[in-house]
Design an enzyme around this catalytic site. Structure first.
Site, mmCIF file in Angstrom:
data_model
loop_
_atom_site.group_PDB
_atom_site.id
_atom_site.type_symbol
_atom_site.label_atom_id
_atom_site.label_comp_id
_atom_site.label_asym_id
_atom_site.label_seq_id
_atom_site.Cartn_x
_atom_site.Cartn_y
_atom_site.Cartn_z
ATOM 1 N N HIS A 7 -7.873 8.882 1.815
ATOM 2 C CA HIS A 7 -9.100 8.170 1.485
ATOM 3 C C HIS A 7 -9.225 6.873 2.271
ATOM 4 O O HIS A 7 -8.267 6.390 2.854
ATOM 5 C CB HIS A 7 -9.226 7.887 -0.019
ATOM 6 C CG HIS A 7 -8.164 7.012 -0.601
ATOM 7 N ND1 HIS A 7 -7.009 7.508 -1.165
ATOM 8 C CD2 HIS A 7 -8.076 5.661 -0.737
ATOM 9 C CE1 HIS A 7 -6.271 6.505 -1.626
ATOM 10 N NE2 HIS A 7 -6.904 5.367 -1.368
ATOM 11 N N GLU A 43 -12.516 2.434 -10.446
ATOM 12 C CA GLU A 43 -12.703 3.096 -9.160
ATOM 13 C C GLU A 43 -13.410 4.429 -9.299
ATOM 14 O O GLU A 43 -13.355 5.090 -10.339
ATOM 15 C CB GLU A 43 -11.354 3.316 -8.489
ATOM 16 C CG GLU A 43 -10.395 4.141 -9.334
ATOM 17 C CD GLU A 43 -9.193 4.610 -8.546
ATOM 18 O OE1 GLU A 43 -8.196 3.896 -8.558
ATOM 19 O OE2 GLU A 43 -9.271 5.684 -7.929
ATOM 20 N N GLU A 134 -2.022 2.574 2.690
ATOM 21 C CA GLU A 134 -1.484 3.216 1.489
ATOM 22 C C GLU A 134 -0.983 4.602 1.882
ATOM 23 O O GLU A 134 -1.607 5.274 2.709
ATOM 24 C CB GLU A 134 -2.621 3.315 0.456
ATOM 25 C CG GLU A 134 -2.273 4.012 -0.847
ATOM 26 C CD GLU A 134 -3.502 4.153 -1.780
ATOM 27 O OE1 GLU A 134 -4.576 3.566 -1.487
ATOM 28 O OE2 GLU A 134 -3.393 4.868 -2.778
HETATM 29 N N1 CMX Z 1 -6.579 -5.861 4.502
HETATM 30 C C1 CMX Z 1 -6.112 -6.618 5.521
HETATM 31 N N2 CMX Z 1 -5.540 -7.846 5.343
HETATM 32 C C2 CMX Z 1 -5.462 -8.283 4.078
HETATM 33 C C3 CMX Z 1 -5.918 -7.548 2.969
HETATM 34 C C4 CMX Z 1 -6.504 -6.291 3.219
HETATM 35 N N3 CMX Z 1 -6.973 -5.527 2.230
HETATM 36 N N4 CMX Z 1 -5.698 -8.240 1.836
HETATM 37 C C5 CMX Z 1 -5.129 -9.412 2.212
HETATM 38 N N5 CMX Z 1 -4.984 -9.433 3.559
HETATM 39 C C6 CMX Z 1 -4.457 -10.523 4.376
HETATM 40 C C7 CMX Z 1 -5.284 -11.768 4.161
HETATM 41 O O1 CMX Z 1 -6.406 -11.789 5.040
HETATM 42 C C8 CMX Z 1 -4.308 -12.883 4.438
HETATM 43 O O2 CMX Z 1 -4.207 -13.067 5.834
HETATM 44 P P1 CMX Z 1 -4.121 -14.574 6.449
HETATM 45 O O3 CMX Z 1 -2.872 -15.163 5.832
HETATM 46 O O4 CMX Z 1 -3.995 -14.339 7.921
HETATM 47 O O5 CMX Z 1 -5.354 -15.265 6.017
HETATM 48 C C9 CMX Z 1 -2.987 -12.314 3.937
HETATM 49 O O6 CMX Z 1 -3.155 -10.874 3.900
HETATM 50 C C10 CMX Z 1 -2.661 -12.787 2.534
HETATM 51 O O7 CMX Z 1 -3.814 -12.616 1.742
HETATM 52 P P2 CMX Z 1 -3.929 -13.023 0.209
HETATM 53 O O8 CMX Z 1 -5.377 -13.005 -0.164
HETATM 54 O O9 CMX Z 1 -3.140 -14.289 -0.048
HETATM 55 O O10 CMX Z 1 -3.328 -11.811 -0.509
HETATM 56 P P3 CMX Z 1 -1.857 -11.600 -1.065
HETATM 57 O O11 CMX Z 1 -0.812 -11.999 -0.074
HETATM 58 O O12 CMX Z 1 -1.787 -12.151 -2.424
HETATM 59 O O13 CMX Z 1 -1.869 -10.004 -1.148
HETATM 60 C C11 CMX Z 1 -1.393 -7.858 -0.348
HETATM 61 C C12 CMX Z 1 -2.054 -9.197 -0.024
HETATM 62 C C13 CMX Z 1 -1.733 -6.879 0.766
HETATM 63 C C14 CMX Z 1 0.111 -8.038 -0.428
HETATM 64 C C15 CMX Z 1 -1.976 -7.370 -1.718
HETATM 65 O O14 CMX Z 1 -3.366 -7.253 -1.598
HETATM 66 C C16 CMX Z 1 -1.376 -6.075 -2.189
HETATM 67 O O15 CMX Z 1 -0.260 -6.025 -2.686
HETATM 68 N N6 CMX Z 1 -2.116 -4.928 -2.036
HETATM 69 C C17 CMX Z 1 -1.648 -3.632 -2.470
HETATM 70 C C18 CMX Z 1 -2.257 -3.206 -3.801
HETATM 71 C C19 CMX Z 1 -3.747 -3.033 -3.744
HETATM 72 O O16 CMX Z 1 -4.419 -3.428 -2.796
HETATM 73 N N7 CMX Z 1 -4.321 -2.391 -4.829
HETATM 74 C C20 CMX Z 1 -5.729 -2.117 -4.943
HETATM 75 C C21 CMX Z 1 -6.087 -0.706 -4.472
HETATM 76 C C22 CMX Z 1 -5.563 0.349 -5.425
HETATM 77 C C23 CMX Z 1 -5.687 1.776 -4.913
HETATM 78 O O17 CMX Z 1 -5.986 2.023 -3.752
HETATM 79 O O18 CMX Z 1 -5.475 2.708 -5.732
HETATM 80 CO CO CO Z 2 -6.429 3.602 -2.373
#
Ligand code: CMX
Ligand code: CO
Length: 153
Positions: A7, A43, A134
């Site tokens: 996805h 979602e 993912e």
């Molecule tokens: N895509 C690309 N970059 C991303 C991002 C995304 N979706 N989300 C955050 N970032 C980047 C930010 O732009 C930032 O970059 P800079 O430091 O250069 O500005 C950096 O990562 C940190 O951003 P943050 O807002 O402080 O976010 P966190 O570090 O707290 O978290 C992440 C980032 C990826 C570790 C967190 O979003 C995560 O653990 N994601 C996995 C879980 C998830 O997204 N669940 C929802 C979807 C569920 C599903 O698909 O089923």
């Molecule tokens: Co997903």
């Protein structure tokens, strides 16, 4: 190891409005809706096509259900848009170990519950060229989105 695009995850502020856009503009229908409290999202999965390994490809529309969730943080920083891509695999733990061994940070120590009974892990976007990635193993045979046990790379 990775057999298909499972996805594309899209962050939206209003799930119902986003579902209506994809239905009215492209004709995609909702195959599944759920709230995943652990991920902090409400979602909808919109099925785009089936694949020859028995899986399918979806759009995943994501609305945050709490302000401290990843999707809420993403919306606050970037606004609505593409949030992540997800690759399908028959063995998510094995794929995560293989990718982790190549120097990419795996954000989940063990697979977590994903949509439709799937098992998922996330890879850090900073190790993936800015793309939150993912890995998804669909629910076992017979469940929604089930796919056969794929053992070959
Ligand atoms: N895509 C690309 N970059 C991303 C991002 C995304 N979706 N989300 C955050 N970032 C980047 C930010 O732009 C930032 O970059 P800079 O430091 O250069 O500005 C950096 O990562 C940190 O951003 P943050 O807002 O402080 O976010 P966190 O570090 O707290 O978290 C992440 C980032 C990826 C570790 C967190 O979003 C995560 O653990 N994601 C996995 C879980 C998830 O997204 N669940 C929802 C979807 C569920 C599903 O698909 O089923
Ligand atoms: Co997903």
């Amino acid at each position: 190891m990775l057999t298909r695009i499972d996805h594309i995850g899209i962050a939206c502020a209003d799930l119902d409005a986003s579902v209506a856009f994809y239905r009215d503009t492209y004709g995609f229908e909702v195959a599944h809706e759920e709230v995943n409290e652990e991920q902090g999202v409400r979602e909808a999965m919109l099925r785009v096509n089936g694949t020859d390994d028995g899986g399918a490809t979806y759009l995943q529309l994501l609305e945050p259900v709490r302000d401290d969730s990843p999707v809420a943080r993403f919306l606050a920083r970037h606004g609505e848009g593409v949030h992540h891509i997800a690759f399908g695999t028959g063995d998510v733990a094995g794929a995560a170990a293989a990718v982790g061994g190549r120097g990419v940070r795996v954000l989940d120590a063990a697979p977590r519950p994903g949509t439709m009974g799937s098992s998922i892990v996330f890879l850090h976007p900073k190790d993936c060229g800015g793309v939150l990635t993912e890995l998804v193993q669909a629910a076992a045979h017979g469940g929604a989105g089930g796919e056969p046990d794929l053992t070959q790379e």
